[in-house]
Design a protein around this motif. Structure first.
Motif, PDB file in Angstrom:
ATOM      1  N   LEU A 188      73.322 112.915 -13.692  1.00 22.26           N
ATOM      2  CA  LEU A 188      72.588 113.843 -14.690  1.00 22.26           C
ATOM      3  C   LEU A 188      72.305 113.349 -16.019  1.00 22.26           C
ATOM      4  O   LEU A 188      71.487 113.401 -16.377  1.00 22.26           O
ATOM      5  CB  LEU A 188      73.155 115.048 -14.892  1.00 22.26           C
ATOM      6  CG  LEU A 188      73.355 115.884 -13.392  1.00 22.26           C
ATOM      7  CD1 LEU A 188      74.206 117.148 -13.317  1.00 22.26           C
ATOM      8  CD2 LEU A 188      71.641 116.401 -13.205  1.00 22.26           C
ATOM      9  N   VAL A 189      73.526 112.512 -16.412  1.00 23.93           N
ATOM     10  CA  VAL A 189      73.328 112.158 -17.807  1.00 23.93           C
ATOM     11  C   VAL A 189      72.536 110.498 -17.868  1.00 23.93           C
ATOM     12  O   VAL A 189      71.669 110.448 -18.727  1.00 23.93           O
ATOM     13  CB  VAL A 189      74.793 111.822 -18.266  1.00 23.93           C
ATOM     14  CG1 VAL A 189      74.586 110.889 -19.442  1.00 23.93           C
ATOM     15  CG2 VAL A 189      75.500 113.000 -18.553  1.00 23.93           C
ATOM     16  N   LYS A 190      72.551 110.048 -16.645  1.00 25.95           N
ATOM     17  CA  LYS A 190      71.759 108.767 -16.791  1.00 25.95           C
ATOM     18  C   LYS A 190      70.658 108.705 -15.430  1.00 25.95           C
ATOM     19  O   LYS A 190      70.767 107.774 -14.652  1.00 25.95           O
ATOM     20  CB  LYS A 190      72.593 107.469 -16.643  1.00 25.95           C
ATOM     21  CG  LYS A 190      73.716 107.588 -17.660  1.00 25.95           C
ATOM     22  CD  LYS A 190      74.994 106.525 -17.535  1.00 25.95           C
ATOM     23  CE  LYS A 190      74.598 105.284 -18.250  1.00 25.95           C
ATOM     24  NZ  LYS A 190      75.902 104.343 -18.247  1.00 25.95           N
ATOM     25  N   PRO A 191      69.724 109.469 -15.470  1.00 25.05           N
ATOM     26  CA  PRO A 191      68.841 109.653 -14.462  1.00 25.05           C
ATOM     27  C   PRO A 191      68.016 108.347 -13.821  1.00 25.05           C
ATOM     28  O   PRO A 191      67.883 108.141 -12.751  1.00 25.05           O
ATOM     29  CB  PRO A 191      67.957 110.725 -14.669  1.00 25.05           C
ATOM     30  CG  PRO A 191      67.972 110.934 -16.040  1.00 25.05           C
ATOM     31  CD  PRO A 191      69.379 110.309 -16.669  1.00 25.05           C
ATOM     32  N   ARG A 192      67.781 107.598 -15.019  1.00 27.89           N
ATOM     33  CA  ARG A 192      66.992 106.218 -14.642  1.00 27.89           C
ATOM     34  C   ARG A 192      67.729 104.946 -14.619  1.00 27.89           C
ATOM     35  O   ARG A 192      67.529 103.840 -14.438  1.00 27.89           O
ATOM     36  CB  ARG A 192      65.936 106.223 -15.735  1.00 27.89           C
ATOM     37  CG  ARG A 192      64.722 107.175 -15.734  1.00 27.89           C
ATOM     38  CD  ARG A 192      63.661 106.723 -16.626  1.00 27.89           C
ATOM     39  NE  ARG A 192      64.163 107.226 -17.928  1.00 27.89           N
ATOM     40  CZ  ARG A 192      64.205 108.578 -18.283  1.00 27.89           C
ATOM     41  NH1 ARG A 192      63.874 109.519 -17.762  1.00 27.89           N
ATOM     42  NH2 ARG A 192      64.608 108.706 -19.761  1.00 27.89           N
ATOM     43  N   GLU A 193      69.132 105.099 -14.816  1.00 27.13           N
ATOM     44  CA  GLU A 193      69.919 104.163 -14.850  1.00 27.13           C
ATOM     45  C   GLU A 193      69.884 103.269 -13.401  1.00 27.13           C
ATOM     46  O   GLU A 193      69.980 104.013 -12.193  1.00 27.13           O
ATOM     47  CB  GLU A 193      71.319 104.182 -15.036  1.00 27.13           C
ATOM     48  CG  GLU A 193      72.317 102.752 -14.916  1.00 27.13           C
ATOM     49  CD  GLU A 193      73.279 102.829 -16.269  1.00 27.13           C
ATOM     50  OE1 GLU A 193      73.050 102.864 -17.264  1.00 27.13           O
ATOM     51  OE2 GLU A 193      74.519 102.968 -15.883  1.00 27.13           O
ATOM     52  N   ARG A 194      69.472 102.176 -13.164  1.00 29.22           N
ATOM     53  CA  ARG A 194      69.565 101.086 -11.966  1.00 29.22           C
ATOM     54  C   ARG A 194      70.501 100.152 -12.081  1.00 29.22           C
ATOM     55  O   ARG A 194      70.764  99.649 -13.147  1.00 29.22           O
ATOM     56  CB  ARG A 194      68.248 100.591 -11.630  1.00 29.22           C
ATOM     57  CG  ARG A 194      67.064 102.008 -11.455  1.00 29.22           C
ATOM     58  CD  ARG A 194      67.357 102.681 -10.252  1.00 29.22           C
ATOM     59  NE  ARG A 194      66.359 103.776 -10.100  1.00 29.22           N
ATOM     60  CZ  ARG A 194      66.720 105.102 -10.498  1.00 29.22           C
ATOM     61  NH1 ARG A 194      67.793 105.164 -11.180  1.00 29.22           N
ATOM     62  NH2 ARG A 194      65.735 106.111 -10.232  1.00 29.22           N
ATOM     63  N   ASN A 195      71.152  99.819 -11.104  1.00 27.94           N
ATOM     64  CA  ASN A 195      72.096  98.552 -11.127  1.00 27.94           C
ATOM     65  C   ASN A 195      71.171  97.131 -10.758  1.00 27.94           C
ATOM     66  O   ASN A 195      70.869  97.097  -9.819  1.00 27.94           O
ATOM     67  CB  ASN A 195      73.334  98.702 -10.217  1.00 27.94           C
ATOM     68  CG  ASN A 195      74.102  97.378 -10.107  1.00 27.94           C
ATOM     69  OD1 ASN A 195      74.213  96.939 -11.194  1.00 27.94           O
ATOM     70  ND2 ASN A 195      74.696  97.122  -8.883  1.00 27.94           N
ATOM     71  N   GLN A 196      71.296  96.572 -11.760  1.00 28.59           N
ATOM     72  CA  GLN A 196      70.314  95.253 -11.640  1.00 28.59           C
ATOM     73  C   GLN A 196      71.193  94.209 -11.711  1.00 28.59           C
ATOM     74  O   GLN A 196      70.911  92.983 -11.516  1.00 28.59           O
ATOM     75  CB  GLN A 196      69.385  95.220 -12.580  1.00 28.59           C
ATOM     76  CG  GLN A 196      68.029  96.239 -12.484  1.00 28.59           C
ATOM     77  CD  GLN A 196      67.244  96.532 -13.900  1.00 28.59           C
ATOM     78  OE1 GLN A 196      67.786  96.214 -14.818  1.00 28.59           O
ATOM     79  NE2 GLN A 196      66.271  97.016 -13.557  1.00 28.59           N
ATOM     80  N   ARG A 197      72.466  94.357 -11.867  1.00 28.80           N
ATOM     81  CA  ARG A 197      73.473  92.985 -12.032  1.00 28.80           C
ATOM     82  C   ARG A 197      73.978  92.523 -10.880  1.00 28.80           C
ATOM     83  O   ARG A 197      74.918  93.348 -10.012  1.00 28.80           O
ATOM     84  CB  ARG A 197      74.701  93.563 -12.824  1.00 28.80           C
ATOM     85  CG  ARG A 197      75.386  92.527 -13.329  1.00 28.80           C
ATOM     86  CD  ARG A 197      76.667  92.939 -14.136  1.00 28.80           C
ATOM     87  NE  ARG A 197      77.080  94.250 -14.138  1.00 28.80           N
ATOM     88  CZ  ARG A 197      76.662  95.341 -15.362  1.00 28.80           C
ATOM     89  NH1 ARG A 197      75.957  94.644 -16.279  1.00 28.80           N
ATOM     90  NH2 ARG A 197      76.972  96.447 -14.941  1.00 28.80           N
ATOM     91  N   TYR A 198      73.804  91.599 -10.250  1.00 29.70           N
ATOM     92  CA  TYR A 198      74.367  90.736  -8.958  1.00 29.70           C
ATOM     93  C   TYR A 198      75.374  89.956  -9.392  1.00 29.70           C
ATOM     94  O   TYR A 198      75.241  89.129 -10.121  1.00 29.70           O
ATOM     95  CB  TYR A 198      73.076  90.000  -8.527  1.00 29.70           C
ATOM     96  CG  TYR A 198      73.518  89.425  -6.903  1.00 29.70           C
ATOM     97  CD1 TYR A 198      74.301  87.905  -7.197  1.00 29.70           C
ATOM     98  CD2 TYR A 198      73.522  90.019  -5.820  1.00 29.70           C
ATOM     99  CE1 TYR A 198      74.792  87.654  -5.882  1.00 29.70           C
ATOM    100  CE2 TYR A 198      73.645  89.186  -4.728  1.00 29.70           C
ATOM    101  CZ  TYR A 198      74.571  88.080  -4.644  1.00 29.70           C
ATOM    102  OH  TYR A 198      74.883  87.549  -3.617  1.00 29.70           O
ATOM    103  N   VAL A 199      76.722  90.345  -9.155  1.00 25.67           N
ATOM    104  CA  VAL A 199      77.702  89.527  -9.316  1.00 25.67           C
ATOM    105  C   VAL A 199      78.319  88.891  -8.173  1.00 25.67           C
ATOM    106  O   VAL A 199      78.885  89.572  -6.938  1.00 25.67           O
ATOM    107  CB  VAL A 199      79.112  90.471  -9.934  1.00 25.67           C
ATOM    108  CG1 VAL A 199      80.292  89.820 -10.201  1.00 25.67           C
ATOM    109  CG2 VAL A 199      78.531  91.348 -11.146  1.00 25.67           C
ATOM    110  N   ASP A 200      78.275  87.522  -8.293  1.00 25.79           N
ATOM    111  CA  ASP A 200      78.536  86.644  -6.994  1.00 25.79           C
ATOM    112  C   ASP A 200      80.248  86.499  -6.860  1.00 25.79           C
ATOM    113  O   ASP A 200      80.618  85.307  -7.275  1.00 25.79           O
ATOM    114  CB  ASP A 200      77.934  85.309  -7.216  1.00 25.79           C
ATOM    115  CG  ASP A 200      78.032  84.466  -6.160  1.00 25.79           C
ATOM    116  OD1 ASP A 200      77.653  83.245  -6.258  1.00 25.79           O
ATOM    117  OD2 ASP A 200      78.518  84.876  -5.186  1.00 25.79           O
TER     118      ASP A 200
END
Ligand SMILES: O=c1ccn([C@@H]2O[C@H](COP(=O)(O)OP(=O)(O)O[C@H]3O[C@@H](CO)[C@H](O)[C@H]3O)[C@@H](O)[C@H]2O)c(=O)[nH]1
Ligand SMILES: [Mn+2]
Length: 384
Positions: A188-200
């Motif tokens: 609800l607080v971060k409705p547009r947050e997307r995970n774009q971080r690929y940690v190998d």
């Protein structure tokens, strides 16, 4: 069936664990998402657990080898014991773990698609999970270069040689690009947050450390830890939801020796894994999580869990499992007793939960009469 030599005359590789792994999918919708996974999933057997209205027909794309169970099937197979399988919640997936006859399980949601790594290559999540499960874990001493068994890595200086054999891996917990597995308040607080971080990286979660296991992209060794992978009593008629995977996740982990600082929904699996010297890994592989579920609906499902978990953690910090618990079933029965004794006063739900844990194990043993191999403390196993 004779395998056909491919035109490139290279020997067609047989997918790893082709006949030793089932893919379990909980669903309320048609499974078109399988088209994207076809190259990776087609060789494997699918167990589809259809939730909700059993009269609805779930369309499965041609060419997949599968068995499908709806609520009528679950009731027919388990009879009164079906009461331990959640209805109208993704927790129903654990029925698939119970009916499988294979050594390994991979479970994935139907809104999870093939992700791409930073080079743009499609990720075969299933093969990465299999690699994770087939290589040891390092729960007893942290390797700062992450997974020491990975190509191009090793144990670093100072890592005790006596521990380099590692422990058997019971669980491989994959992650998600795009929609992260956030709880409702965070959504609800971060409705547009997307995970774009690929940690190998693939990490072993240290013994005695909790982690919130998500069921979206998860694989495990069914023979080592299957009976502990109960996804709890959630959904229709229950005061809690979206803590199904958390419940199962923490049951395979927490350390006996350090006491259980685990949240109820997680404690049972964590206890058992550390208690029996097994490892849990998290990190690669990533899938692409395409759809955020409704945060308001999720808040209604989660609010008791968010509230209760602040009361429950102290309970598990002081709980222990007796050393006689050398099988997953025995651990689970012991935990269910402690839940009833010590958590029933928080809410009557925990009495129901404790009873459902016992029913789950009884149902598991009814469908798997050969029982789960006894896992000794050092993680080695011997058949019953
Ligand atoms: O009543 C239901 C609702 C859904 N399903 C199936 O379960 C999975 C997950 O559903 P969805 O992607 O809509 O929900 P998420 O919030 O993204 O799920 C994640 O949150 C956790 C909550 O338990 C869960 O571990 C994650 O999966 C889909 O395959 C739906 O078809 C269902 O069976 N019954
Ligand atoms: Mn989803």
């Amino acid at each position: 069936m004779a395998s056909k030599a491919s035109s490139s005359s290279s020997i067609p590789s047989t997918p790893l664990l082709k006949d030793e792994l089932d893919i379990v999918i909980p669903t309320i919708r048609n499974l078109d998402f399988l088209e994207m996974w076809r190259p990776f999933f087609q060789p494997y057997h699918l167990i589809i657990v259809q939730d909700g209205d059993p009269s609805k027909t779930i369309k499965v794309p041609e060419g997949f080898d599968y068995e499908l169970y709806n609520r009528n099937d679950i009731n027919r197979i388990l009879g009164p014991k079906a009461s331990c399988i959640s209805f109208k919640d993704s927790a129903c997936r654990c029925f698939g773990y119970m009916v499988s006859k294979k050594k390994y399980i991979y479970t994935i949601d139907d809104d999870c698609f093939v992700a791409k790594d930073p080079s743009g290559k499609e990720i075969n999540a299933l093969q990465q999970h299999i690699k994770n499960l087939l290589s040891p874990s390092t729960p007893f001493f942290f390797n700062t270069l992450y997974d020491p068994y990975r190509e191009g890595a090793d144990f670093v200086r100072g890592y005790p040689f006596s521990l380099r054999e590692g422990a058997k891996t019971a669980v491989s917990h994959g992650l998600w690009l795009n929609i992260p597995d956030y709880d409702a308040p965070t959504q609800l607080v971060k409705p547009r947050e997307r995970n774009q971080r690929y940690v190998d990286a693939v990490l072993t979660i240290p013994k005695g450390t909790l982690f919130p296991m998500c069921g979206m992209n998860l694989a495990f060794d069914r023979e080592l830890i299957g009976p502990a992978m109960y996804f709890g009593l959630m959904g229709d008629g229950q005061p809690i939801g979206r803590y199904d995977d958390m419940w199962a996740g923490w049951c395979v982990k927490v350390s006996l020796s350090n006491g259980l600082n685990a949240f109820l929904c997680s404690v049972f699996c964590e206890v058992i894994c550390d208690h029996l010297g097994l490892g849990v890994k998290t990190g690669l592989p990533y899938i692409w999580h395409s759809k955020a579920s409704n945060p308001f609906v999720n808040l209604k499902k989660e609010y008791n869990g968010i509230f209760w978990q602040e009361d429950i953690i102290p309970f598990f910090q002081s709980a222990t499992l007796p050393k006689e618990c050398i099988t997953v079933q025995k651990c689970y029965f012991e935990l269910s007793k402690q839940v009833k004794e010590k958590l029933g006063k928080i809410d009557p739900y925990f009495n129901k939960l404790a009873d459902a844990m016992v029913t789950w194990i009884e149902a598991w043993d009814q469908l798997n009469p050969s029982g789960t191999a006894t896992v000794l403390a050092n993680g080695s196993t011997k058949g019953k």
